[in-house]
Design an enzyme around this catalytic site. Structure first.
Site, short mmCIF file in Angstrom:
data_model
loop_
_atom_site.label_atom_id
_atom_site.label_comp_id
_atom_site.label_asym_id
_atom_site.label_seq_id
_atom_site.Cartn_x
_atom_site.Cartn_y
_atom_site.Cartn_z
N HIS A 17 8.35 -7.74 -0.17
CA HIS A 17 8.82 -6.38 0.15
C HIS A 17 10.33 -6.28 -0.05
CE1 HIS A 17 5.25 -6.30 3.16
NE2 HIS A 17 4.95 -5.40 2.25
N LYS A 41 -5.99 1.40 10.89
CA LYS A 41 -5.67 -0.04 10.79
C LYS A 41 -5.14 -0.55 12.11
CE LYS A 41 -4.33 -0.98 5.97
NZ LYS A 41 -3.16 -1.36 5.15
N ARG A 90 1.44 -6.14 -7.13
CA ARG A 90 1.34 -7.60 -7.25
C ARG A 90 0.41 -8.01 -8.37
NH1 ARG A 90 0.38 -7.85 -0.96
NH2 ARG A 90 -0.30 -5.79 -1.61
N SER A 128 1.48 -9.71 3.62
CA SER A 128 1.75 -9.81 5.06
C SER A 128 0.62 -10.55 5.75
CB SER A 128 1.87 -8.41 5.67
OG SER A 128 2.93 -7.72 5.07
P1 ADP Z 1 -0.19 -4.50 2.18
O1 ADP Z 1 -0.56 -3.67 0.97
O2 ADP Z 1 -0.21 -5.99 1.94
O3 ADP Z 1 -0.77 -4.05 3.51
P2 ADP Z 1 2.15 -2.97 2.65
O4 ADP Z 1 1.34 -1.77 2.99
O5 ADP Z 1 3.15 -3.36 3.66
O6 ADP Z 1 1.34 -4.27 2.36
O7 ADP Z 1 2.86 -2.79 1.25
C1 ADP Z 1 3.76 -1.75 0.99
C2 ADP Z 1 4.01 -1.70 -0.48
O8 ADP Z 1 4.61 -2.95 -0.90
C3 ADP Z 1 2.79 -1.53 -1.36
O9 ADP Z 1 3.19 -0.78 -2.49
C4 ADP Z 1 2.43 -2.95 -1.77
O10 ADP Z 1 1.75 -2.98 -3.00
C5 ADP Z 1 3.83 -3.55 -1.90
N1 ADP Z 1 3.84 -4.98 -1.66
C6 ADP Z 1 3.24 -5.67 -0.67
N2 ADP Z 1 3.50 -6.99 -0.77
C7 ADP Z 1 4.28 -7.15 -1.88
C8 ADP Z 1 4.85 -8.27 -2.54
N3 ADP Z 1 4.64 -9.51 -2.10
N4 ADP Z 1 5.59 -8.07 -3.66
C9 ADP Z 1 5.76 -6.80 -4.12
N5 ADP Z 1 5.24 -5.70 -3.55
C10 ADP Z 1 4.50 -5.86 -2.45
#
Ligand code: ADP
Length: 168
Positions: A17, A41, A90, A128
């Protein structure tokens, strides 16, 4: 002045992130990192904790603001007069869902453009939930989360693990 919003659960923030935040902050005049709350969630960390984690690691980025919102992303987007929604990709597995969300958001608000940034090499396998699983079993998460928040993430995950054990 172009304002972008980077929404997500950030439960918790990972180095993946943070990489997206740093790169997006260079592309736009202002970047709002938005901790979004999906009532369907369940989360390990409270919104206040997640906002605090992100603020602590983005203090050196003057054009980054951190906020949280429990409504529809597009309503927040309009309220803030934003131009762009930033998402991280990703793998192809992220694409279908993100593409669908981008189309829905554009349908709800014609000006809402979504821009995808590809994850860096390490970020590609980082999530995460993976960080939480490793921390829950006492594994080393130091390469996956910013060091300023590592201890608090471990504490939060172990608090959840203890609550789960108490329930059984
Ligand atoms: P998740 O999709 O794992 O629940 P989030 O909702 O926190 O995670 O993700 C927020 C944004 O960040 C989404 O666009 C997701 O695709 C992106 N994201 C999550 N993890 C990564 C990562 N390791 N590298 C790049 N982008 C990421």
């Amino acid at each position: 002045m172009k304002t972008a919003i980077y929404p997500g659960s950030f439960d918790p923030l990972t180095c993946g992130h943070l990489d997206i935040i740093q790169r997006a902050a260079r592309l736009f005049d202002k970047l709002i990192v938005l901790v979004s709350i999906n009532p369907l969630k369940s989360y390990c960390f409270t919104s206040e904790e997640k906002v605090d984690f992100i603020r602590r690691v983005t203090g050196d980025l003057p054009n980054v603001e951190v906020d949280c919102y429990d409504g529809l992303l597009i309503d927040y987007f309009k309220k803030r007069n934003a131009d762009v929604i930033v998402k991280g990709l990703r793998a192809m597995s992220d694409f279908e869902n993100e593409f669908q969300m981008a189309l829905v958001n554009k349908d709800l608000c014609y000006n809402a453009e979504t821009i995808f940034l590809s994850a860096d090499v390490v970020g590609t396998f980082l999530s995460s939930s993976m960080v939480k699983q490793i921390a829950m079993f006492g594994g080393d998460i130091s390469s996956y989360v910013p060091h300023e928040i590592e201890k608090d993430i471990i504490k939060g995950v172990q608090r959840l693990g203890k609550d789960m054990k108490d329930e059984y």
